[in-house]
Write a protein that holds these residues in place. Structure first.
Motif, PDB file in Angstrom:
ATOM      1  N   ASP A   1      23.817  -8.241  54.527  1.00 37.32           N
ATOM      2  CA  ASP A   1      24.103  -6.827  54.290  1.00 37.32           C
ATOM      3  C   ASP A   1      25.603  -6.659  54.038  1.00 37.32           C
ATOM      4  O   ASP A   1      26.353  -7.638  54.056  1.00 37.32           O
ATOM      5  CB  ASP A   1      23.602  -5.943  55.441  1.00 37.32           C
ATOM      6  N   LYS A   2      26.052  -5.432  53.806  1.00 35.12           N
ATOM      7  CA  LYS A   2      27.463  -5.205  53.462  1.00 35.12           C
ATOM      8  C   LYS A   2      28.402  -5.471  54.634  1.00 35.12           C
ATOM      9  O   LYS A   2      29.608  -5.511  54.461  1.00 35.12           O
ATOM     10  CB  LYS A   2      27.675  -3.805  52.905  1.00 35.12           C
ATOM     11  N   TYR A   3      27.841  -5.703  55.819  1.00 35.97           N
ATOM     12  CA  TYR A   3      28.651  -6.045  56.987  1.00 35.97           C
ATOM     13  C   TYR A   3      28.670  -7.557  57.236  1.00 35.97           C
ATOM     14  O   TYR A   3      29.231  -8.016  58.220  1.00 35.97           O
ATOM     15  CB  TYR A   3      28.137  -5.308  58.231  1.00 35.97           C
ATOM     16  N   GLY A   4      28.004  -8.314  56.358  1.00 37.77           N
ATOM     17  CA  GLY A   4      27.995  -9.761  56.455  1.00 37.77           C
ATOM     18  C   GLY A   4      26.907 -10.337  57.338  1.00 37.77           C
ATOM     19  O   GLY A   4      26.864 -11.539  57.569  1.00 37.77           O
ATOM     20  N   ARG A   5      26.003  -9.489  57.822  1.00 40.75           N
ATOM     21  CA  ARG A   5      24.914  -9.974  58.675  1.00 40.75           C
ATOM     22  C   ARG A   5      23.817 -10.602  57.820  1.00 40.75           C
ATOM     23  O   ARG A   5      23.349  -9.985  56.865  1.00 40.75           O
ATOM     24  CB  ARG A   5      24.340  -8.848  59.513  1.00 40.75           C
ATOM     25  N   CYS A   6      23.430 -11.808  58.188  1.00 40.91           N
ATOM     26  CA  CYS A   6      22.406 -12.549  57.460  1.00 40.91           C
ATOM     27  C   CYS A   6      21.036 -12.197  58.017  1.00 40.91           C
ATOM     28  O   CYS A   6      20.736 -12.475  59.180  1.00 40.91           O
ATOM     29  CB  CYS A   6      22.675 -14.049  57.582  1.00 40.91           C
ATOM     30  N   ARG A   7      20.219 -11.606  57.182  1.00 43.30           N
ATOM     31  CA  ARG A   7      18.898 -11.119  57.592  1.00 43.30           C
ATOM     32  C   ARG A   7      18.041 -12.228  58.204  1.00 43.30           C
ATOM     33  O   ARG A   7      17.899 -13.291  57.639  1.00 43.30           O
ATOM     34  CB  ARG A   7      18.183 -10.525  56.378  1.00 43.30           C
ATOM     35  N   ASP A   8      17.472 -11.948  59.382  1.00 43.31           N
ATOM     36  CA  ASP A   8      16.519 -12.840  60.050  1.00 43.31           C
ATOM     37  C   ASP A   8      17.050 -14.242  60.299  1.00 43.31           C
ATOM     38  O   ASP A   8      16.307 -15.228  60.228  1.00 43.31           O
ATOM     39  CB  ASP A   8      15.206 -12.918  59.253  1.00 43.31           C
ATOM     40  N   ASN A   9      18.343 -14.358  60.584  1.00 43.99           N
ATOM     41  CA  ASN A   9      18.948 -15.654  60.859  1.00 43.99           C
ATOM     42  C   ASN A   9      19.911 -15.542  62.036  1.00 43.99           C
ATOM     43  O   ASN A   9      20.322 -14.456  62.429  1.00 43.99           O
ATOM     44  CB  ASN A   9      19.696 -16.176  59.629  1.00 43.99           C
ATOM     45  N   HIS A  10      20.290 -16.696  62.570  1.00 47.70           N
ATOM     46  CA  HIS A  10      21.226 -16.781  63.679  1.00 47.70           C
ATOM     47  C   HIS A  10      22.583 -16.208  63.254  1.00 47.70           C
ATOM     48  O   HIS A  10      22.940 -16.237  62.079  1.00 47.70           O
ATOM     49  CB  HIS A  10      21.377 -18.251  64.095  1.00 47.70           C
ATOM     50  N   THR A  11      23.350 -15.732  64.210  1.00 48.48           N
ATOM     51  CA  THR A  11      24.662 -15.147  63.899  1.00 48.48           C
ATOM     52  C   THR A  11      25.620 -16.163  63.277  1.00 48.48           C
ATOM     53  O   THR A  11      26.575 -15.767  62.611  1.00 48.48           O
ATOM     54  CB  THR A  11      25.313 -14.528  65.157  1.00 48.48           C
ATOM     55  N   ASP A  12      25.377 -17.460  63.459  1.00 49.58           N
ATOM     56  CA  ASP A  12      26.188 -18.488  62.793  1.00 49.58           C
ATOM     57  C   ASP A  12      26.094 -18.383  61.270  1.00 49.58           C
ATOM     58  O   ASP A  12      26.947 -18.898  60.556  1.00 49.58           O
ATOM     59  CB  ASP A  12      25.753 -19.897  63.210  1.00 49.58           C
ATOM     60  N   CYS A  13      25.052 -17.733  60.777  1.00 49.74           N
ATOM     61  CA  CYS A  13      24.824 -17.603  59.336  1.00 49.74           C
ATOM     62  C   CYS A  13      25.545 -16.390  58.743  1.00 49.74           C
ATOM     63  O   CYS A  13      25.550 -16.209  57.519  1.00 49.74           O
ATOM     64  CB  CYS A  13      23.334 -17.497  59.051  1.00 49.74           C
ATOM     65  N   ASN A  14      26.140 -15.557  59.583  1.00 48.27           N
ATOM     66  CA  ASN A  14      26.829 -14.357  59.106  1.00 48.27           C
ATOM     67  C   ASN A  14      28.120 -14.708  58.370  1.00 48.27           C
ATOM     68  O   ASN A  14      28.705 -15.765  58.593  1.00 48.27           O
ATOM     69  CB  ASN A  14      27.152 -13.415  60.271  1.00 48.27           C
ATOM     70  N   LEU A  15      28.547 -13.805  57.508  1.00 46.16           N
ATOM     71  CA  LEU A  15      29.809 -13.963  56.795  1.00 46.16           C
ATOM     72  C   LEU A  15      30.931 -13.302  57.585  1.00 46.16           C
ATOM     73  O   LEU A  15      30.729 -12.248  58.197  1.00 46.16           O
ATOM     74  CB  LEU A  15      29.725 -13.312  55.410  1.00 46.16           C
ATOM     75  N   ASP A  16      32.092 -13.905  57.567  1.00 47.71           N
ATOM     76  CA  ASP A  16      33.278 -13.327  58.200  1.00 47.71           C
ATOM     77  C   ASP A  16      33.849 -12.284  57.253  1.00 47.71           C
ATOM     78  O   ASP A  16      34.440 -12.622  56.235  1.00 47.71           O
ATOM     79  CB  ASP A  16      34.305 -14.422  58.474  1.00 47.71           C
ATOM     80  N   MET A  17      33.670 -11.027  57.575  1.00 46.23           N
ATOM     81  CA  MET A  17      34.088  -9.961  56.669  1.00 46.23           C
ATOM     82  C   MET A  17      35.596  -9.726  56.668  1.00 46.23           C
ATOM     83  O   MET A  17      36.097  -8.894  55.925  1.00 46.23           O
ATOM     84  CB  MET A  17      33.321  -8.675  56.973  1.00 46.23           C
ATOM     85  N   GLU A  18      36.333 -10.484  57.468  1.00 44.77           N
ATOM     86  CA  GLU A  18      37.796 -10.443  57.407  1.00 44.77           C
ATOM     87  C   GLU A  18      38.306 -11.300  56.242  1.00 44.77           C
ATOM     88  O   GLU A  18      39.443 -11.135  55.804  1.00 44.77           O
ATOM     89  CB  GLU A  18      38.396 -10.935  58.725  1.00 44.77           C
ATOM     90  N   ALA A  19      37.460 -12.204  55.756  1.00 43.83           N
ATOM     91  CA  ALA A  19      37.838 -13.060  54.621  1.00 43.83           C
ATOM     92  C   ALA A  19      37.827 -12.225  53.338  1.00 43.83           C
ATOM     93  O   ALA A  19      36.892 -11.456  53.098  1.00 43.83           O
ATOM     94  CB  ALA A  19      36.875 -14.232  54.496  1.00 43.83           C
ATOM     95  N   ASN A  20      38.870 -12.357  52.539  1.00 45.49           N
ATOM     96  CA  ASN A  20      39.003 -11.548  51.328  1.00 45.49           C
ATOM     97  C   ASN A  20      37.808 -11.664  50.391  1.00 45.49           C
ATOM     98  O   ASN A  20      37.330 -10.666  49.870  1.00 45.49           O
ATOM     99  CB  ASN A  20      40.283 -11.908  50.573  1.00 45.49           C
ATOM    100  N   GLU A  21      37.337 -12.899  50.159  1.00 50.87           N
ATOM    101  CA  GLU A  21      36.234 -13.051  49.204  1.00 50.87           C
ATOM    102  C   GLU A  21      34.971 -12.356  49.694  1.00 50.87           C
ATOM    103  O   GLU A  21      34.218 -11.797  48.908  1.00 50.87           O
ATOM    104  CB  GLU A  21      35.955 -14.517  48.864  1.00 50.87           C
ATOM    105  N   HIS A  22      34.749 -12.330  50.997  1.00 53.39           N
ATOM    106  CA  HIS A  22      33.566 -11.665  51.534  1.00 53.39           C
ATOM    107  C   HIS A  22      33.701 -10.150  51.457  1.00 53.39           C
ATOM    108  O   HIS A  22      32.769  -9.455  51.043  1.00 53.39           O
ATOM    109  CB  HIS A  22      33.317 -12.090  52.978  1.00 53.39           C
ATOM    110  N   SER A  23      34.852  -9.641  51.837  1.00 52.54           N
ATOM    111  CA  SER A  23      35.030  -8.185  51.805  1.00 52.54           C
ATOM    112  C   SER A  23      35.053  -7.667  50.370  1.00 52.54           C
ATOM    113  O   SER A  23      34.551  -6.574  50.098  1.00 52.54           O
ATOM    114  CB  SER A  23      36.284  -7.758  52.571  1.00 52.54           C
ATOM    115  N   ASP A  24      35.592  -8.454  49.439  1.00 53.10           N
ATOM    116  CA  ASP A  24      35.601  -8.041  48.029  1.00 53.10           C
ATOM    117  C   ASP A  24      34.176  -7.963  47.476  1.00 53.10           C
ATOM    118  O   ASP A  24      33.810  -6.994  46.806  1.00 53.10           O
ATOM    119  CB  ASP A  24      36.427  -9.004  47.172  1.00 53.10           C
ATOM    120  N   VAL A  25      33.367  -8.974  47.768  1.00 48.26           N
ATOM    121  CA  VAL A  25      31.975  -8.980  47.306  1.00 48.26           C
ATOM    122  C   VAL A  25      31.219  -7.809  47.918  1.00 48.26           C
ATOM    123  O   VAL A  25      30.480  -7.097  47.230  1.00 48.26           O
ATOM    124  CB  VAL A  25      31.283 -10.321  47.641  1.00 48.26           C
TER     125      VAL A  25
END
Length: 92
Positions: free
Chosen positions: A49-73
């Motif tokens: 989702d737009k907060y970097g949470r990976c649907r139906d997966n462990h939190t290790d699969c989430n994106l770090d939204m502090e990273a520029n490439e993640h927040s830009d996407v």
């Protein structure tokens, strides 16, 4: 209806250190960032989702939204979503 718009691949890491690739945006879904994860069991398709949470997966699969490439996407995906929703409302 799910629409996916291909983008130039973004190769990155998740918060848990997993290799991830972002390769599409889905402006009609709450899980608007689409890609793959390389796990011990192989490569699997996932969506975040737009907060970097990976649907139906462990939190290790989430994106770090502090990273520029993640927040830009996420920013682009969110803007596309707003435009699509506005267009759908206008046509209804």
């Amino acid at each position: 209806m799910t629409i996916e718009i291909p983008i130039k691949q973004v190769t990155t890491k998740t918060v848990g250190g997993l290799d991830a690739t972002i390769d599409a945006l889905s402006p009609t879904s709450t899980d608007c960032i689409v890609g793959t994860l390389k796990t011990a069991n192989g490569v699997k398709e996932v969506a975040w989702d737009k907060y970097g949470r990976c649907r139906d997966n462990h939190t290790d699969c989430n994106l770090d939204m502090e990273a520029n490439e993640h927040s830009d996407v996420a920013s682009v995906a969110s803007a596309l979503n707003e435009q699509v929703v506005a267009e759908i409302k206008k046509r209804s």
